[in-house]
Write an enzyme that holds these catalytic residues in place. Structure first.
Site: not given
Length: 421
Positions: A142, A219, A244-245, A393
């Site tokens: 990322f 991560d 928050y995912k 995605r």
């Protein structure tokens, strides 16, 4: 293929029947009704970026503002808020990452926590062996992870060892083994690749880093709450993940940090704030780090931001992360099958691993028109996201996504690809 064609209509009817059967057999299907907006016709394919809120979280936030913040005011710090980062951190450990108590804390943003742990790990490795000046990271990690590595290497006089990876895959054991050695200080890897959804073999890669004498920082942003993680059993040194995912903490909710007990007092926090001091309210002239996980805090904890995730953590503990993973596999398998049938003839390729053992909770579909397709879909209340090059995605949150919703969204993708091609 269009639904006006009898053969096409037959395929769609068969897929609709399959989706209905899968929803009927899904032991988690009823949990979907616990989420705000699940009753609407909107198709949400972006739970791997921002999860839907639970209805219980809406009530929790309102009650907090009215009763704790509004009613108890500053007394709340003495009564519960000071311990909340550790209590919720332990809940993350139990429910989502396989960590015993006292090793996980809710703190700052993902970026800040990654910086703290990566800098601390690098400094500790160099202090123990000055030859260890390399940080190993893959070129498709990322952006935040890569940017932090570049910044810390420049700041601390380190070097970067880059791993080249297939954009539809991720870091393999062979690739990591070739990259690490006596000069490696720390390895930074994502458990689930943000672009492809590739699920790394975390136990094997951790062993490879340790065999080379290096520390490893994981991560967990795209895996916590979707893919089983066993931080203690797999021998993790350090880990950071956002909330928050798949943990539904809300926009910008604070991240969590995991530091194995054996390392906590060895690592020096690079951001020395009052909340990480041994005696928070001594206000002394010299900073002395607290023992344990408190030392990895810096400023005042974001209490409001860490409230909502408690409801999802409780739900994951109730149903078990194994059941969540089983649903995730079923959803992504179904999405791949539908993509092959409806989108394959249009030139759309699945840019994620087909082997479920190597795939996390999202599927990437590749086509030159996907940027325009994504923009078109958003106007139709079908919400995927886009990642270069040409990747749409499909993020499928197991607790809030149904098979019927998945099919409806992919049919909309089919129509949009036709319109944009």
């Amino acid at each position: 293929m269009t639904t006006t064609d009898p053969a096409a209509a037959s395929v769609v009817a068969r897929l609709e029947s399959e989706a209905a059967d899968l929803d009927a057999a899904d032991p988690l299907h009823a949990r979907r009704d616990l989420f705000v907006g699940a009753e609407s016709s909107l198709v949400y394919f972006d739970g791997n970026s921002l999860g839907r809120p639970l209805r219980a979280s809406v009530d929790r936030l309102a009650a907090f503002a009215r009763e704790e913040w509004g009613g108890r005011l500053i007394r709340g710090w003495d009564e519960s808020w000071m311990q909340l980062p550790f209590e919720i951190g332990d809940a993350v450990g139990r429910a989502a990452i396989g960590a015993a108590a006292g090793q996980t804390v809710i703190g700052d943003s993902t970026t800040v926590l990654l910086y703290k742990l990566l800098r601390a790990a690098f400094d500790a490795a160099v202090a123990a062996d000055p030859a260890r000046v390399e940080i190993v990271v893959d070129r498709d990690n990322f952006p935040t992870d890569r940017y932090l590595v570049e910044g810390i290497a420049a700041e601390r006089g380190g070097r970067i060892r880059w791993i080249d990876v297939d954009l539809a895959g991720g870091v393999s054991a062979e690739a990591l083994r070739a990259a690490v050695g006596p000069e490696t200080a720390v390895v930074l890897l994502s458990h689930v690749a943000y672009r492809s959804g590739y699920l790394a073999d975390a136990p094997a890669l951790t062993r490879i880093a340790h065999d080379a004498g290096a520390l490893i920082l994981w991560d967990l942003c795209h895996s916590a709450g979707s893919v089983p993680v066993e931080a203690d059993a797999w021998g993790f040194d350090l880990a950071v993940g956002c909330t928050y995912k798949y943990l539904n903490g809300g926009p910008g909710s604070p991240a969590f940090a995991y530091v194995a007990t054996r390392l906590q007092d060895r690592l020096a926090p690079p951001i020395q704030g009052w909340m990480g001091a041994a005696d928070v309210f001594a206000m002394g002239p010299v900073y002395r780090p607290a023992a344990g996980m408190r030392r990895f805090l810096s400023g005042t904890p974001p209490i409001v931001g860490m409230l909502a995730m408690q409801d999802t953590l409780a739900l994951i503990e109730e149903v078990g992360v194994t059941a969540v993973r089983e649903k995730s596999i079923a959803l992504t398998d179904f999405a791949v099958r539908v993509a092959d049938e409806l989108l394959g003839p249009l030139g759309v390729e699945v840019a994620s691993p087909r082997d479920t053992a190597e795939r996390g909770g999202h599927v990437t579909l590749s086509h030159p028109s996907m940027r325009a397709v994504t923009a078109r879909l958003w106007t139709q209340d079908v919400i995927p996201d886009y990642r270069d090059p040409g990747g749409l995605r499909i993020g499928l949150s197991p607790l809030s996504t149904s098979f019927a919703e998945t099919l409806a969204g992919l049919r909309a993708v089919e129509a949009a690809v036709r319109a944009e091609s």
